[in-house]
Structure formats: C-alpha cells, structure tokens
Design an enzyme around this catalytic site. Sequence first.
Site, PDB file in Angstrom:
ATOM      1  CD  GLU A 163      -2.887   0.896   2.658  1.00  0.00           C
ATOM      2  OE1 GLU A 163      -2.893   1.901   3.139  1.00  0.00           O
ATOM      3  OE2 GLU A 163      -3.390   0.007   2.872  1.00  0.00           O
ATOM      4  CG  ASP A 164       1.363   3.066   3.142  1.00  0.00           C
ATOM      5  OD1 ASP A 164       0.540   3.594   2.073  1.00  0.00           O
ATOM      6  OD2 ASP A 164       1.050   2.883   4.187  1.00  0.00           O
TER       7      ASP A 164
END
Length: 238
Positions: A59-60
């Site tokens: 996600e990051d």
Amino acid sequence: MKNLLTKAINFAKVKHEGQTRKGSNIPYITHIVAVAKILEEENADIKTIIVGVLHDTLEDTNTTIDELTDIFGVEIAYMVDTLSEKKSLKYEDRKHMQALRVKYAEKRIKMVKCADCLSNLRDTQAQLNTPNFWSRFNAPKEIIAKHYLEAIEAIEELQGTKMYNELKMLYEQIFTTKKITRYCTDCIHMDRITTPDPYDWFCDDDQRYVCKISGKTLSEANRPYEKQPTPPDCPLER
C-alpha cells in the site's frame, strides 16, 4: 520460519525507510514494530506476525505482489494484498472496500487488521491534544470514525480478545461523546445474556451482564429488573 520473520523485518525497514508517521518525525517502522508486538502478545503464529510486519508494503511502498510472492510465498503475499487499500479510489470508497475484504477474510487477516487499528488509535489518543491534530489526515474526523467503526464490525470474530477489547475502548474514548450512566444496566454497551437455572423455576429469567467494550463480566446472575451500578474502572467514564 523465524529466519523468514527476520527477513520480513529487514525488508520492511528498507521499504519504509524515510517514511514517518503522519504529522510527526517518528519513523514509520515504529508502527510496524508495534503491530508485530500486539500480534505476539495475542499469541499469533509467526506467519501472521510476518503479515503484520509487511501489511503496509504493498500500500505505501514500491513493493509489488510478485516481489512479496517470490520472497515470502503465495500465502503471505495474498494476506498482505487483502489488507491493502486501493489508493486509486476515493478515501471513503477505499476504506469501505478494504473493510469488506477483511470482513470475509480468515481470522489471521482480521488479527492483523485489529493490531493495525489498535496501534493507530493508541498513537491517536497519545497525540489528541496536539494543535490541529485532525488536520493532518486525509479526511475529517467523522469520516475517520466511520472507517474505524466499519473495521471494528468487520473483525467482530475477535470479540473477547485483549486487543479487540482495547480497540473498542479507544474508539469510544476518541470518537464518541461520553454519556455518563449511573447504572451499567442502562448502558447501550451492556450485553445481557439469558442464563436461566434449569433447576430453579424462580431463577428462570437470570441474566449475565457483560461489558461489550472491556469484555468484563459485571454480574453472573442478575434479574432483569435489578440494576448494576457503573464500576470505578468503566472505560467510558475516564
């Protein structure tokens, strides 16, 4: 498997290097360590802890699903993917979709989601008095509250665990308006469980009272008309 956990920690350190917690200079890896510790305290297996360490990599960071699969295997990569938000969607949509994915996922995935939310709300509570605290987020407080409520409902399977109870308690303290009640029996968070005594007709309507936030049993055998006073350690009265 312990070697794989060490590899996951080192992998996360590299991938999250330079990232910090929102609105602070605190290295992001502290959140990853906190999630892993919460899972360890809940006696999660090593594979689940590894997923906790890696839960934000897709996600990051620039991590790909193929990369995770090659290094940690299909099962771990799949669980991390289930926990990952699709950031191409609007904030509310991606939070809602992610909660749905977790709701229908296996228990280990729910455990990681619970540990993630708990770590976040612990940090939130510690910094609530910081000026303009809520402005650091991508959505207003009421939308963030909605997201956490959806997450809590999605992982209801974990009711009774220490981390789930603490998560619910922190949610109440941070996002709801506290309403002081004189009796637990008047509280909307009191679970009344019918426990009739089959050998005593006079006690056929006994109820066990359990706080849905703390998980604490306040009475093993209460009659429906009897009151249970609010204890000094009530999590909503702090």
